[in-house]
Motif scaffolding. Structure first.
Motif, PDB file in Angstrom:
ATOM      1  N   ILE A 121      27.030  25.979 -29.734  1.00 12.46           N
ATOM      2  CA  ILE A 121      27.915  26.299 -30.852  1.00 12.46           C
ATOM      3  C   ILE A 121      28.293  25.088 -31.690  1.00 12.46           C
ATOM      4  CG2 ILE A 121      30.148  25.991 -29.689  1.00 12.46           C
ATOM      5  CD1 ILE A 121      29.158  29.013 -31.848  1.00 12.46           C
ATOM      6  N   ASP A 122      28.161  23.905 -31.135  1.00 17.58           N
ATOM      7  CA  ASP A 122      28.593  22.712 -31.854  1.00 17.58           C
ATOM      8  C   ASP A 122      27.607  22.281 -32.937  1.00 17.58           C
ATOM      9  OD1 ASP A 122      31.030  22.069 -30.177  1.00 17.58           O
ATOM     10  OD2 ASP A 122      29.443  22.244 -28.691  1.00 17.58           O
ATOM     11  N   PHE A 123      26.415  22.858 -32.948  1.00 21.44           N
ATOM     12  CA  PHE A 123      25.547  22.634 -34.079  1.00 21.44           C
ATOM     13  C   PHE A 123      26.126  23.417 -35.253  1.00 21.44           C
ATOM     14  CE2 PHE A 123      21.880  22.338 -30.827  1.00 21.44           C
ATOM     15  CZ  PHE A 123      22.266  21.032 -30.515  1.00 21.44           C
ATOM     16  N   PRO A 124      26.479  22.748 -36.349  1.00 24.79           N
ATOM     17  CA  PRO A 124      27.211  23.428 -37.430  1.00 24.79           C
ATOM     18  C   PRO A 124      26.508  24.669 -37.947  1.00 24.79           C
ATOM     19  CG  PRO A 124      27.180  21.061 -37.775  1.00 24.79           C
ATOM     20  CD  PRO A 124      26.260  21.326 -36.630  1.00 24.79           C
ATOM     21  N   TRP A 125      25.177  24.627 -38.011  1.00 22.68           N
ATOM     22  CA  TRP A 125      24.470  25.783 -38.562  1.00 22.68           C
ATOM     23  C   TRP A 125      24.413  26.957 -37.593  1.00 22.68           C
ATOM     24  CZ3 TRP A 125      20.176  25.734 -35.370  1.00 22.68           C
ATOM     25  CH2 TRP A 125      19.736  24.486 -34.917  1.00 22.68           C
ATOM     26  N   ILE A 126      24.750  26.721 -36.309  1.00 21.35           N
ATOM     27  CA  ILE A 126      24.801  27.816 -35.339  1.00 21.35           C
ATOM     28  C   ILE A 126      26.144  28.539 -35.402  1.00 21.35           C
ATOM     29  CG2 ILE A 126      24.880  28.340 -32.867  1.00 21.35           C
ATOM     30  CD1 ILE A 126      22.087  27.954 -33.885  1.00 21.35           C
ATOM     31  N   TYR A 127      27.193  27.810 -35.657  1.00 20.89           N
ATOM     32  CA  TYR A 127      28.538  28.395 -35.580  1.00 20.89           C
ATOM     33  C   TYR A 127      28.685  29.592 -36.516  1.00 20.89           C
ATOM     34  CZ  TYR A 127      33.595  28.886 -35.721  1.00 20.89           C
ATOM     35  OH  TYR A 127      34.862  29.394 -35.663  1.00 20.89           O
ATOM     36  N   GLN A 128      28.264  29.442 -37.760  1.00 23.20           N
ATOM     37  CA  GLN A 128      28.433  30.518 -38.725  1.00 23.20           C
ATOM     38  C   GLN A 128      27.611  31.737 -38.334  1.00 23.20           C
ATOM     39  OE1 GLN A 128      30.721  30.130 -41.196  1.00 23.20           O
ATOM     40  NE2 GLN A 128      30.459  32.332 -41.509  1.00 23.20           N
ATOM     41  N   ILE A 129      26.415  31.513 -37.798  1.00 23.92           N
ATOM     42  CA  ILE A 129      25.594  32.640 -37.340  1.00 23.92           C
ATOM     43  C   ILE A 129      26.267  33.346 -36.173  1.00 23.92           C
ATOM     44  CG2 ILE A 129      23.363  33.289 -36.356  1.00 23.92           C
ATOM     45  CD1 ILE A 129      22.150  30.900 -37.764  1.00 23.92           C
ATOM     46  N   ALA A 130      26.837  32.570 -35.266  1.00 18.80           N
ATOM     47  CA  ALA A 130      27.462  33.149 -34.067  1.00 18.80           C
ATOM     48  C   ALA A 130      28.644  34.037 -34.432  1.00 18.80           C
ATOM     49  CB  ALA A 130      27.890  32.044 -33.119  1.00 18.80           C
ATOM     50  N   ILE A 131      29.495  33.576 -35.324  1.00 15.40           N
ATOM     51  CA  ILE A 131      30.685  34.379 -35.646  1.00 15.40           C
ATOM     52  C   ILE A 131      30.320  35.617 -36.453  1.00 15.40           C
ATOM     53  CG2 ILE A 131      32.244  32.397 -35.527  1.00 15.40           C
ATOM     54  CD1 ILE A 131      32.302  32.349 -38.559  1.00 15.40           C
ATOM     55  N   ASN A 132      29.111  35.626 -37.020  1.00 17.24           N
ATOM     56  CA  ASN A 132      28.650  36.798 -37.765  1.00 17.24           C
ATOM     57  C   ASN A 132      27.741  37.702 -36.940  1.00 17.24           C
ATOM     58  OD1 ASN A 132      30.011  36.286 -40.219  1.00 17.24           O
ATOM     59  ND2 ASN A 132      28.454  34.792 -40.802  1.00 17.24           N
ATOM     60  N   GLY A 133      27.630  37.436 -35.636  1.00 16.92           N
ATOM     61  CA  GLY A 133      26.916  38.363 -34.770  1.00 16.92           C
ATOM     62  C   GLY A 133      25.604  37.886 -34.218  1.00 16.92           C
ATOM     63  N   ARG A 134      25.229  36.629 -34.455  1.00 21.09           N
ATOM     64  CA  ARG A 134      23.987  36.046 -33.919  1.00 21.09           C
ATOM     65  C   ARG A 134      22.754  36.830 -34.377  1.00 21.09           C
ATOM     66  NH1 ARG A 134      27.586  35.539 -29.482  1.00 21.09           N
ATOM     67  NH2 ARG A 134      27.983  33.368 -28.922  1.00 21.09           N
TER      68      ARG A 134
END
Length: 922
Positions: free
Chosen positions: A673-686
């Motif tokens: 999750i600490d990769f910035p580009w992963i965080y936004q994807i994760a909170i939007n449902g991966r």
């Protein structure tokens, strides 16, 4: 619409004479061929509320037979079988009781059944709800749960789309879609003007820590945040790395979504309930109960310590629970969450005879004083009071996944649908402290006997030492739990830990030996085998015996993952070789479901063809690196291979089903999750596509030049024609619609090409009297006719049926069914690949080139004979085979397609289709 009608009537006038309808009903005296046998592939579709009560009947999804079976509540007899779509998995009764809606997981549709006893169409499918895009691909993929807000409005969970479709009941149209920022919504419930949605794969906040040991050539210092466990100084992964499985407080864990049914606005989201969420029920006071399992994958995932073995997991990978929420609509912050553990918490262990593995279905009793639930892995139903006490239990059939609460002759009854022996159990719950099974009703089931037994064992928690989990706990529905685990494997070379691995599906295992991430289990080849060993190993199974390699894998897992590792282990399991053989049979019998975005005319889009070219030929031509051709490792036929040359024998896992795996890499490294580009994807449902797309990202963000590969993933053949399972209901309202005419034409062509068996069921209506029928399309009889399957064998043309529908005298649902060769173990998918061994990574794939003087290609292939059908670009063509020694196949085409790249497929008659294989014409 008007132009279509005009065209239809012009054709009718030119081709039909006044005696047409009379001829249509005339008995055929020329003797059409007997009806083709139909098969039902075992797709392992998930259930949610697959059984319901309405009037005098119990309605249940007979998933293996693609019917809804109707049981008389008093006689306990099956009194009707209603053909619906492929793999029905959920049932909902319209509030007024006049319609039954059924979601068909593989057909990507909802069947609407008339349940009004006064209607001439009683117990007939009168409409099919679905949606297609401009490429003729479904936009209604894998529906599961259904819930009615009213007689006018319904909700359907589109599990693979991560959406809820809102449907106008009268028009059957989808009016909007509610986005769910979590994986795989399945179960729905409506109460007090609220829609409750739970995603199945909700997660549990776990990820890799991202902590790496420094490289031998790197003197920089790596610092870690003690609380959040992520890399402060982004270092290169190197030999001797160090990775924990941790719970990260920034990982989203959305477990329950609550919408207002009047506005469809999201009003609340509840987090941190469980990991895999199976069922939900809500009472009038908004007490919410969710059946769930909660993963313990972080317990033994401690890098560089001794806490990285199965012993620390204590044979308890999942806790079996019910989440209980006292929901306060007016004061949401004061809502109370309780987790009810159905068994003792480790290190305490339950009595194996009193476990509640995989809590699944859940309902309230009519007086809302008790909760009734099933444990599908323990084959039981149990009663829970509002003090969270289990007060009674009794056995059911195998795998109870659905509950219907009833009262028969003043006796409180629970009916359960048992998926794994395809039965219905009747449970007397009048004495809630001493509930008893009264009877069991077996449903029609054409699943091969050994496969069915193996499926039952795969889902049975008695195969684990503690009795608390089954193989299916981590591989639900033959798929994955979207988690990373530390299981039984050698310590990684040069490191201090057993390497964490993401769960892999059992779908599509046939012909993909060696098995497992590192090829250490089920290996008939030997040699350098696995990153964790990096040494030559001996074969541990015999390839010529179909089940031997998968049997080796199963034995290893039964003696490791499924077994309690402790010094005082008293393992009471008694597993026979016969049971292992049937487990092996089942593991090789589950295919991948049909490609989710393949067109119903079996064509590939231009983007998908470009994706094949990028993936297998051109590769990634980023100027900063040498071309990286994915297909060199993820090779045809099944996008999987082993024995990375000159490296360490690492397996390249399959790319089939990548659209349903957000764990992109073997260790889940792209999910930190600490990769910035992963965080936004994760909170939007991966979203899987965005996860994959960003794996190609650079300093300037995601690159889009490889996007067509995703079209390849969504459209590439998994063994089924794009027309398979597609449906259309023809009635007075839609007989001349563009979709109806185009679908019927495409399905007839597909049946003519032997890709499917086209059948229809419904009623003929004459003077308000209805006669039910079953018809099958015969492309060779009378230029193409629909012939009744009964002894009279009456026949009709498509135009006949459309005319009758226009007059209100015909309602029929046409469904593209499969030929009888369906069992993946008995009839494995045909395979095509470039010359050489099927398993080995051996450099660039060399695809054949044909010319006007050379119309023959030499390739590798298996699982088909000389009578196989040849398809080019989705269309049946003339050609011949010569099957040579050593899986060499000569394919000769009678006529060449245009110059350029093309896709070849073969199909075993009445069986599966092959993968898409590239060839060129110059």
């Amino acid at each position: 619409m008007g132009s279509i009608k005009s065209k239809y009537f012009a054709i009718a006038i030119g081709t039909i004479i006044s005696v047409l309808v009379c001829l249509s009903f005339a008995q055929n005296t020329e003797g059409p061929k007997p009806p083709l046998k139909v098969g039902y592939p075992l797709m392992e579709s998930p259930h949610s509320n697959p059984i319901a009560i309405n009037g005098n009947f119990v309605y249940v999804t007979n998933t293996p037979s693609s019917t809804v079976d109707v049981i008389d509540r008093e006689s306990e007899k099956v009194v009707d079988r209603i053909h619906v779509g492929i793999d029905p998995v959920s049932i909902a009764v319209r509030p007024d009781g006049k319609e039954i809606w059924v979601s068909n997981h593989v057909s990507d549709s909802v069947s609407v059944i008339d349940s009004d006893p006064k209607s001439p169409t009683f117990h007939v499918v009168i409409a099919t709800i679905q949606e297609f895009d401009s490429n003729k691909a479904t936009k209604f993929d894998e529906p599961v749960g259904i819930a009615f807000a009213s007689n006018e409005k319904a909700y359907v969970a589109l599990s693979s789309e991560n959406q809820i479709a809102v449907i106008d009941v009268k028009s059957r149209n989808i009016t909007k879609r509610l986005n769910i920022p979590a994986q795989d919504p399945r179960a729905l419930f409506v109460k007090n003007g609220l829609l409750f949605v739970i995603p199945f794969e909700s997660g549990n906040k776990t990820q890799l820590s991202g902590g790496y040991q420094k490289s031998n050539n790197d003197n920089s210092q790596i610092t870690f945040d003690a609380e959040e466990h992520f890399v402060k100084n982004n270092n290169v992964l190197s030999k001797g790395y160090k990775e924990d499985i941790i719970k990260h407080n920034k990982q989203p864990d959305y477990d329950l979504f609550i919408f207002d049914t009047k506005t469809d606005f999201l009003i609340d989201t509840v987090s941190s309930i469980g990991t895999l969420l199976y069922g939900i029920t809500v009472d009038s006071n908004l007490n919410i109960f969710i059946t769930q399992t909660d993963a313990r994958n972080d317990i033994n995932g401690k890098a560089g310590t001794k806490q990285h073995t199965l012993k620390e997991l204590e044979n308890r990978p999942y806790l079996n629970q019910i989440g209980k929420i006292k929901y306060k609509l007016e004061n949401k912050k004061n809502s109370e969450l309780q987790i009810i553990n159905l068994e003792p918490i480790p290190p305490n262990q339950p009595d194996r005879k009193l476990t509640f593995a995989t809590p699944y279905a859940v309902k309230m009793t009519a007086d809302e004083k008790f909760i009734v639930s099933t444990a599908s892995g323990s084959n039981c139903v149990f009663i829970l009071d509002f003090n969270n006490n289990i007060i009674s239990r009794t056995s059911t059939g195998a795998g109870p996944v659905g509950i219907a609460v009833d009262k028969v002759n003043q006796i409180d009854i629970v009916w359960t649908y048992n998926a794994y022996d395809n039965s219905v159990s009747k449970i007397n719950i009048s004495d809630n402290r001493n509930i008893k099974k009264e009877s069991e009703i077996l449903l029609n089931d054409q699943t091969e006997a050994d496969t069915k037994l193996g499926r039952k064992f795969f889902n049975d928690a008695n195969f684990s030492s503690t009795g608390t989990f089954s193989c299916a706990s981590c591989h639900p529905n033959g798929q994955i739990d979207q988690l990373i685990w530390v299981l039984d494997a050698p310590i990684v070379t040069g490191g201090k830990q057993i390497q964490p691995r993401a769960t892999m599906p059992i779908r599509g295992l046939r012909d993909t030996e060696p098995f497992h991430w590192d090829g250490t289990q089920g290996d008939p080849y030997g040699g350098i085998n696995a990153t964790s060993l990096q040494k030559h190993t001996k074969p541990n199974c015999v390839l010529s015996v179909a089940i031997d390699c998968i049997r080796s894998l199963i034995k290893n897992n039964l003696n490791s993952t499924m077994k309690l590792e402790s010094s005082n282990n008293s393992d009471s399991r008694d597993i026979t070789d016969s049971q292992i053989d049937k487990l092996a049979n089942y593991n090789l019998s589950v295919p991948y479901p049909p490609a989710p975005k393949r067109a119903y005319d079996n064509s590939l889009t231009a983007k998908a063809i470009k994706g094949f070219e990028l993936f297998h030929i051109k590769g990634d031509k980023n100027p900063k690196q040498n071309p990286n051709v994915c297909g060199d490792c993820h090779r045809m036929p099944f996008w999987v291979s082993s024995k990375t040359p000159g490296f360490n024998g690492m397996d390249a896992p399959t790319w089939r089903g990548a659209y349903d795996r957000h764990q992109i890499t073997p260790q889940g490294r792209l999910n930190i999750i600490d990769f910035p580009w992963i965080y936004q994807i994760a909170i939007n449902g991966r979203d899987e596509f965005k996860m994959w797309q960003l794996s190609w990202s650079g300093d300037n963000g995601p690159r889009h030049d490889f996007d067509p590969v995703w079209n390849m993933v969504l459209e590439g053949s998994t063994g089924f024609s794009g027309s398979y399972a597609r449906q259309v209901t023809v009635n007075k309202n839609n007989y001349s619609s563009k979709l109806t005419l185009d679908l019927l034409k495409a399905l007839e062509i597909s049946a003519q090409n032997h890709s499917i068996v086209l059948e229809a069921e419904g009623i003929f209506i004459n003077n308000n009297e209805a006669r039910k029928f079953e018809i099958q399309f015969d492309a060779n009889f009378k230029g193409g006719s629909f012939i009744e399957k009964n002894t009279e064998r009456k026949y009709y043309s498509r135009i006949d049926l459309l005319k009758l529908a226009e007059q209100g005298n015909f309602i029929g649902t046409f469904t593209a069914r499969h030929g009888f060769k369906t069992d993946q173990f008995l009839y494995p998918q045909p395979a095509l690949w470039t010359l050489g061994p099927i398993y080995e990574q051996r450099g660039r794939q060399q695809f054949p080139i044909l010319t006007t003087t050379e119309k023959t290609m030499l390739i590798s292939g298996r699982n088909f004979g000389k009578d196989a059908h040849i398809f080019v670009d989705g269309v049946l063509i003339d050609g011949t085979f010569n099957l040579n020694y050593g899986e060499k196949v000569t394919v000769s085409l009678a006529n060449l397609p245009p110059v350029g790249m093309h896709m070849l497929q073969v199909q075993e008659p009445e069986g599966r289709m092959s993968n898409d294989f590239i060839f060129f014409v110059k």
